[in-house]
Design a protein around this motif. Structure first.
Motif, PDB file in Angstrom:
ATOM      1  N   SER A  71      32.239 -36.829  16.023  1.00 13.89           N
ATOM      2  CA  SER A  71      32.302 -37.808  15.008  1.00 13.89           C
ATOM      3  C   SER A  71      32.465 -38.987  16.737  1.00 13.89           C
ATOM      4  O   SER A  71      32.290 -40.410  16.587  1.00 13.89           O
ATOM      5  CB  SER A  71      33.209 -38.583  14.433  1.00 13.89           C
ATOM      6  N   ARG A  72      32.759 -38.721  17.956  1.00 14.19           N
ATOM      7  CA  ARG A  72      33.718 -39.091  18.835  1.00 14.19           C
ATOM      8  C   ARG A  72      31.709 -39.601  19.297  1.00 14.19           C
ATOM      9  O   ARG A  72      31.567 -40.073  20.235  1.00 14.19           O
ATOM     10  CB  ARG A  72      34.146 -38.639  19.514  1.00 14.19           C
ATOM     11  N   ARG A  73      31.058 -37.859  19.902  1.00 20.68           N
ATOM     12  CA  ARG A  73      29.952 -38.543  20.361  1.00 20.68           C
ATOM     13  C   ARG A  73      29.250 -39.966  19.820  1.00 20.68           C
ATOM     14  O   ARG A  73      28.148 -40.588  20.458  1.00 20.68           O
ATOM     15  CB  ARG A  73      29.422 -37.357  20.249  1.00 20.68           C
ATOM     16  N   LYS A  74      29.461 -39.650  18.513  1.00 15.09           N
ATOM     17  CA  LYS A  74      28.652 -40.794  17.154  1.00 15.09           C
ATOM     18  C   LYS A  74      29.357 -42.180  17.352  1.00 15.09           C
ATOM     19  O   LYS A  74      27.837 -43.038  17.674  1.00 15.09           O
ATOM     20  CB  LYS A  74      28.418 -40.287  16.135  1.00 15.09           C
ATOM     21  N   HIS A  75      30.481 -42.089  17.790  1.00 12.92           N
ATOM     22  CA  HIS A  75      30.986 -43.608  17.873  1.00 12.92           C
ATOM     23  C   HIS A  75      30.491 -43.926  19.194  1.00 12.92           C
ATOM     24  O   HIS A  75      30.385 -44.758  19.495  1.00 12.92           O
ATOM     25  CB  HIS A  75      32.438 -43.241  18.565  1.00 12.92           C
ATOM     26  N   PHE A  76      30.017 -43.168  20.778  1.00 11.20           N
ATOM     27  CA  PHE A  76      30.376 -43.464  21.382  1.00 11.20           C
ATOM     28  C   PHE A  76      28.658 -44.249  21.601  1.00 11.20           C
ATOM     29  O   PHE A  76      28.632 -45.395  22.074  1.00 11.20           O
ATOM     30  CB  PHE A  76      30.009 -42.951  22.965  1.00 11.20           C
TER      31      PHE A  76
END
Length: 252
Positions: A71-76
């Motif tokens: 989810s953090r990678r996607k948000h980035f």
């Protein structure tokens, strides 16, 4: 005769000592402080192993995000890279902020629209979309990064960002989809997958944050992409049912 034999033995011992000393030096070179980072025409170049980026640097923040949860990678990728660079998170639409005159016109249309029973069209107030690509095509990483504030960071971190961008946008995290709503089948080719693999393999083994990213891509993400590609070319009943369920989830 004795002196001659003694001299030969003495020279022989010196040669053994020199060889042993050279082996010791060569072995010590390859300790954890040094790294064989390139070989050119059979000549190995030894350099100091790259260290981690400073904790408060942009590079460290990028690598921290891309080594974090999905989810953090996607948000980035969707926010820090795409939206902050003027692209929708879908990566196939560009947008820009409206100017003063466009905001004023939008307000006038908003007032006139109910009076005209919907004949007067509504206009966007804060942002205007443009440059929409056909379904199945996405803006390249190079196009996006050229509009990003992140375009002046370390080349190796740019390479990491490009790989993650391709993974999420072009390969949809290892899922091949082809329908009227979403289509990434154009990017699922043997040539593009091999190119993706080469980019991963070209990443260095150090620092540890780069190595961690590289291992995830090689051990987890790349096999998912290749598996999806093979299943698409050789579908079975379970695969067709899974694709249908995925299409229905996009429609909902």
């Amino acid at each position: 005769m004795f002196d001659k034999k003694f001299l030969i033995i003495f020279i022989f011992l010196i040669i053994i000592f020199i060889i042993h000393a050279q082996d010791t030096i060569d072995n010590n070179i390859y300790d954890e402080e040094y790294y064989d980072f390139e070989s050119l025409t059979g000549i190995t170049i030894i350099g100091e192993r790259p260290r981690e980026f400073l904790p408060d640097s942009i590079e460290a923040n990028v690598l921290s995000a891309l080594n974090s949860t999905s989810s953090r990678r996607k948000h980035f990728i969707e926010n820090d890279l795409l939206i902050n660079s003027g692209f929708r998170s879908s990566a196939n639409i560009r947008f820009r902020e409206t100017d003063v005159s466009e905001k004023a016109l939008s307000i006038l249309h908003g007032i006139a629209r109910p009076l005209s029973f919907g004949i007067v069209p509504a206009l966007p107030f804060s942002e205007i979309e443009y440059g929409r690509l056909p379904n199945g095509f996405f803006y390249s990483f190079e196009t996006v990064i050229n509009s990003s504030e992140l375009n002046n960071i370390s080349p190796v971190v740019l390479a990491v960002m490009k790989i993650e961008y391709m993974l999420q946008i072009e390969f949809c995290n290892g899922i091949l989809i082809r329908n009227n709503i979403y289509n990434n089948s154009y990017y699922y080719t043997e040539e593009n997958i091999n190119r993706f693999e080469r980019l991963i393999l070209e990443l260095p083994e150090y620092p540890e944050s780069i190595k961690q990213f590289k291992e995830r891509l090689l051990d987890i993400e790349l096999p998912k992409i290749r598996g999806s590609y093979l299943r698409h070319n050789n579908p079975n009943e379970d695969y067709l049912r899974a694709v249908e369920n995925l299409i229905n989830s996009f429609r909902n």
